[in-house]
Design a protein around this motif. Sequence first.
Motif, PDB file in Angstrom:
ATOM      1  N   ALA A 106       7.554   5.408 -22.700  1.00  0.00           N
ATOM      2  CA  ALA A 106       8.281   4.937 -21.517  1.00  0.00           C
ATOM      3  C   ALA A 106       8.880   3.558 -21.781  1.00  0.00           C
ATOM      4  O   ALA A 106       8.154   2.622 -22.138  1.00  0.00           O
ATOM      5  N   PRO A 107      10.185   3.372 -21.610  1.00  0.00           N
ATOM      6  CA  PRO A 107      10.813   2.067 -21.841  1.00  0.00           C
ATOM      7  C   PRO A 107      10.745   1.143 -20.634  1.00  0.00           C
ATOM      8  O   PRO A 107      11.291   0.046 -20.678  1.00  0.00           O
ATOM      9  N   ILE A 108      10.113   1.573 -19.548  1.00  0.00           N
ATOM     10  CA  ILE A 108       9.986   0.756 -18.338  1.00  0.00           C
ATOM     11  C   ILE A 108       8.520   0.673 -17.946  1.00  0.00           C
ATOM     12  O   ILE A 108       7.705   1.507 -18.348  1.00  0.00           O
ATOM     13  N   PRO A 109       8.149  -0.347 -17.151  1.00  0.00           N
ATOM     14  CA  PRO A 109       6.752  -0.455 -16.708  1.00  0.00           C
ATOM     15  C   PRO A 109       6.394   0.685 -15.758  1.00  0.00           C
ATOM     16  O   PRO A 109       7.233   1.172 -14.998  1.00  0.00           O
ATOM     17  N   THR A 110       5.143   1.102 -15.795  1.00  0.00           N
ATOM     18  CA  THR A 110       4.644   2.129 -14.879  1.00  0.00           C
ATOM     19  C   THR A 110       3.367   1.634 -14.224  1.00  0.00           C
ATOM     20  O   THR A 110       2.611   0.870 -14.827  1.00  0.00           O
ATOM     21  N   VAL A 111       3.151   2.083 -12.993  1.00  0.00           N
ATOM     22  CA  VAL A 111       1.951   1.700 -12.238  1.00  0.00           C
ATOM     23  C   VAL A 111       1.293   2.968 -11.718  1.00  0.00           C
ATOM     24  O   VAL A 111       1.944   3.786 -11.070  1.00  0.00           O
ATOM     25  N   ARG A 112       0.017   3.121 -12.001  1.00  0.00           N
ATOM     26  CA  ARG A 112      -0.712   4.303 -11.559  1.00  0.00           C
ATOM     27  C   ARG A 112      -1.208   4.132 -10.134  1.00  0.00           C
ATOM     28  O   ARG A 112      -1.840   3.117  -9.802  1.00  0.00           O
ATOM     29  N   LEU A 113      -0.958   5.121  -9.310  1.00  0.00           N
ATOM     30  CA  LEU A 113      -1.491   5.123  -7.957  1.00  0.00           C
ATOM     31  C   LEU A 113      -2.844   5.835  -7.937  1.00  0.00           C
ATOM     32  O   LEU A 113      -3.214   6.532  -8.878  1.00  0.00           O
ATOM     33  N   THR A 114      -3.569   5.671  -6.837  1.00  0.00           N
ATOM     34  CA  THR A 114      -4.957   6.139  -6.778  1.00  0.00           C
ATOM     35  C   THR A 114      -5.176   7.276  -5.788  1.00  0.00           C
ATOM     36  O   THR A 114      -6.272   7.814  -5.729  1.00  0.00           O
ATOM     37  N   ARG A 115      -4.150   7.603  -4.981  1.00  0.00           N
ATOM     38  CA  ARG A 115      -4.248   8.571  -3.883  1.00  0.00           C
ATOM     39  C   ARG A 115      -5.046   8.028  -2.706  1.00  0.00           C
ATOM     40  O   ARG A 115      -5.340   8.760  -1.770  1.00  0.00           O
ATOM     41  N   ASP A 116      -5.412   6.766  -2.768  1.00  0.00           N
ATOM     42  CA  ASP A 116      -5.995   6.078  -1.612  1.00  0.00           C
ATOM     43  C   ASP A 116      -4.851   5.340  -0.919  1.00  0.00           C
ATOM     44  O   ASP A 116      -4.296   4.392  -1.471  1.00  0.00           O
ATOM     45  N   ARG A 117      -4.507   5.764   0.296  1.00  0.00           N
ATOM     46  CA  ARG A 117      -3.293   5.289   0.950  1.00  0.00           C
ATOM     47  C   ARG A 117      -3.246   3.762   1.079  1.00  0.00           C
ATOM     48  O   ARG A 117      -2.242   3.130   0.762  1.00  0.00           O
ATOM     49  N   ASP A 118      -4.312   3.146   1.535  1.00  0.00           N
ATOM     50  CA  ASP A 118      -4.324   1.696   1.750  1.00  0.00           C
ATOM     51  C   ASP A 118      -4.218   0.949   0.424  1.00  0.00           C
ATOM     52  O   ASP A 118      -3.454  -0.029   0.300  1.00  0.00           O
ATOM     53  N   ARG A 119      -4.966   1.390  -0.564  1.00  0.00           N
ATOM     54  CA  ARG A 119      -4.905   0.731  -1.874  1.00  0.00           C
ATOM     55  C   ARG A 119      -3.534   0.888  -2.503  1.00  0.00           C
ATOM     56  O   ARG A 119      -2.993  -0.056  -3.086  1.00  0.00           O
ATOM     57  N   ASP A 120      -2.953   2.084  -2.379  1.00  0.00           N
ATOM     58  CA  ASP A 120      -1.643   2.312  -2.970  1.00  0.00           C
ATOM     59  C   ASP A 120      -0.559   1.486  -2.281  1.00  0.00           C
ATOM     60  O   ASP A 120       0.368   0.991  -2.934  1.00  0.00           O
ATOM     61  N   ARG A 121      -0.679   1.316  -0.960  1.00  0.00           N
ATOM     62  CA  ARG A 121       0.292   0.493  -0.241  1.00  0.00           C
ATOM     63  C   ARG A 121       0.249  -0.945  -0.747  1.00  0.00           C
ATOM     64  O   ARG A 121       1.281  -1.568  -1.027  1.00  0.00           O
ATOM     65  N   LEU A 122      -0.943  -1.490  -0.877  1.00  0.00           N
ATOM     66  CA  LEU A 122      -1.089  -2.872  -1.356  1.00  0.00           C
ATOM     67  C   LEU A 122      -0.593  -3.006  -2.796  1.00  0.00           C
ATOM     68  O   LEU A 122       0.039  -4.011  -3.151  1.00  0.00           O
ATOM     69  N   LEU A 123      -0.870  -2.002  -3.610  1.00  0.00           N
ATOM     70  CA  LEU A 123      -0.441  -2.050  -5.001  1.00  0.00           C
ATOM     71  C   LEU A 123       1.075  -2.070  -5.099  1.00  0.00           C
ATOM     72  O   LEU A 123       1.666  -2.884  -5.835  1.00  0.00           O
ATOM     73  N   MET A 124       1.740  -1.210  -4.350  1.00  0.00           N
ATOM     74  CA  MET A 124       3.201  -1.172  -4.402  1.00  0.00           C
ATOM     75  C   MET A 124       3.824  -2.434  -3.820  1.00  0.00           C
ATOM     76  O   MET A 124       4.846  -2.918  -4.317  1.00  0.00           O
ATOM     77  N   GLN A 125       3.214  -2.984  -2.786  1.00  0.00           N
ATOM     78  CA  GLN A 125       3.733  -4.234  -2.220  1.00  0.00           C
ATOM     79  C   GLN A 125       3.641  -5.372  -3.229  1.00  0.00           C
ATOM     80  O   GLN A 125       4.559  -6.198  -3.331  1.00  0.00           O
ATOM     81  N   SER A 126       2.565  -5.389  -4.003  1.00  0.00           N
ATOM     82  CA  SER A 126       2.425  -6.453  -5.001  1.00  0.00           C
ATOM     83  C   SER A 126       3.457  -6.299  -6.115  1.00  0.00           C
ATOM     84  O   SER A 126       4.002  -7.289  -6.611  1.00  0.00           O
ATOM     85  N   VAL A 127       3.743  -5.046  -6.510  1.00  0.00           N
ATOM     86  CA  VAL A 127       4.761  -4.817  -7.524  1.00  0.00           C
ATOM     87  C   VAL A 127       6.136  -5.198  -6.991  1.00  0.00           C
ATOM     88  O   VAL A 127       6.935  -5.853  -7.679  1.00  0.00           O
ATOM     89  N   LEU A 128       6.416  -4.837  -5.757  1.00  0.00           N
ATOM     90  CA  LEU A 128       7.712  -5.118  -5.157  1.00  0.00           C
ATOM     91  C   LEU A 128       7.926  -6.614  -4.972  1.00  0.00           C
ATOM     92  O   LEU A 128       9.066  -7.096  -5.011  1.00  0.00           O
ATOM     93  N   ALA A 129       6.865  -7.355  -4.796  1.00  0.00           N
ATOM     94  CA  ALA A 129       6.984  -8.808  -4.653  1.00  0.00           C
ATOM     95  C   ALA A 129       7.431  -9.460  -5.958  1.00  0.00           C
ATOM     96  O   ALA A 129       7.983 -10.561  -5.956  1.00  0.00           O
ATOM     97  N   ARG A 130       7.208  -8.760  -7.081  1.00  0.00           N
ATOM     98  CA  ARG A 130       7.550  -9.334  -8.388  1.00  0.00           C
ATOM     99  C   ARG A 130       8.847  -8.784  -8.973  1.00  0.00           C
ATOM    100  O   ARG A 130       9.419  -9.362  -9.892  1.00  0.00           O
ATOM    101  N   GLY A 131       9.305  -7.634  -8.453  1.00  0.00           N
ATOM    102  CA  GLY A 131      10.513  -7.047  -9.028  1.00  0.00           C
ATOM    103  C   GLY A 131      10.850  -5.724  -8.373  1.00  0.00           C
ATOM    104  O   GLY A 131      10.300  -5.351  -7.331  1.00  0.00           O
ATOM    105  N   ASP A 132      11.767  -4.980  -8.994  1.00  0.00           N
ATOM    106  CA  ASP A 132      12.238  -3.714  -8.430  1.00  0.00           C
ATOM    107  C   ASP A 132      11.199  -2.610  -8.627  1.00  0.00           C
ATOM    108  O   ASP A 132      10.452  -2.586  -9.612  1.00  0.00           O
TER     109      ASP A 132
END
Length: 504
Positions: free
Chosen positions: A339-365
């Motif tokens: 993969a030539p781009i960064p990837t982030v694994r989700l956990t299927r836990d809705r609250d944890r995944d929301r926080l994880l994506m928000q943290s990624v979005l705060a740093r970039g696309d």
Amino acid sequence: MAVERSSSVAVELEGTLLISGGLFPYFLLVALEAGGPLRAGVLLAVYPIVALLGVALSDDNLPLLVMTFVSTAGLTVGDVEAVSKATLPRFFLGDLRDSTFRAFARHAAGERYVVTRLPTVMVEPFVREYVGDGARAVGTELRVVGRRFTGAVTSAPGVATTGDRSLGALVAILGREGIIDVGLCSGGGAVNRQPAFMRICKERLVVSTPRKAPATPLPRSEYAQPLIFHDGRLVGRPDPLACLAVVLWLPLGVLLAVVRIGIGIFPYGVSLLLAAATGFQIRANLGATAAIGAPERRRGTLYACNHQTLMDPVMLSTVVHRKVTAVTYSLSGLSELIAPIPTVRLTRDRDRDRLLMQSVLARGDLAVCPEGTTCREPYLLRFSPLFAEIAGEITPVAVRAGGAMFHGTTVRGHKWMDSFSFLMNPAPWYQVRLLPPVVSSGVGDDDSSSRDVANRVQRVIGEALGFECTALTRRDKYQMIAGHDGVDARAGEQSSSRRDGARL
């Protein structure tokens, strides 16, 4: 001659209900998808020999018996049934003769039989789902030992074990005194070329097509039900010459796939030129929503894409000329490596995944594929609403992709091969279109509001692509194709919970 609607009717499948009379493509698909490339290669190698022997000995049954044995011997009943349900119907539908199908459909109130030389197990799902309610497949029965096919043909008591079995198979269902009111077959009107089951038909109708007026396939809009989900690697109908072309292409295709993957290490502008030089067509329409190579902002852009292949976020990153992180439910080790781009694994836990994506979005696309899985046909699956809860603005991305030889997605196959399969096509293509942003009420949005936003994004993408929006889900796809919900631990490597790529 007018026939009562309640009359019984039997139709020959190959060459009558279907335009083509060839059986090889369907055996090849079973051999490849249920048995693997080696079995398919053996079938391709022996077919010309047994076909010539069949002609020399005037024995049409010899090639059929050999193809049946090579393609099914040792396979489990479940594997062959899965291929018959998920792969074969697309090829049957693409070859369905318009005129014969309509004539057969006029007898919806009566008993209807589709008579074939193929094994019943290969035809039954197609007949049940797409020919019509109440229609019954009548074909060759295979011997089973311990839930595995032996490759041998079995017959009911008193039914012929050689030659044309169609009469015996139909009599075994109807009884010895059974009569069919109407029979449809091909054969140019010559009685000696008609299938044996026509002997018990009161009225015999022969389907013929003038050479100057080729048979017309049934339009997709006229299918008994829409074809939305299907599986299998091959794009085109695997006739013998087409299979030979694929085999001859494979060495160059593998080399091209490796080269195209390696192109990802170059700067975006250079990689686009190099991709084009290898025949990989990438077209983008950015509209007014993004500036190429724009400097990073304090908060990134949230892209919501429909899901065509594993490479959707990669293509998005390439056309906007900056890194876009893709969320996944877990990639294979090989997919992560290349993969030539960064990837982030989700956990299927809705609250944890929301926080994880928000943290990624705060740093970039960030790119998400809310359908949760790919869909090959012009339909959009239901969009999961979680992505609508993490940003106040969402950029929809309409994506289309394709290739002439291989599909870049699979359910039952080896998912680590998805990207390779797509990139092995002679001229794969991608179209990426960024659409005007959709406003969301943003972080902390309630479920009903986020679902409305998700539905709106789905509609916007559907309208841009001309795709039909559905309420079908990833679970529906996996239940139909694989018989599980996609998170079954027993599915191992073939379970989408560990291999389905970039999605939300």
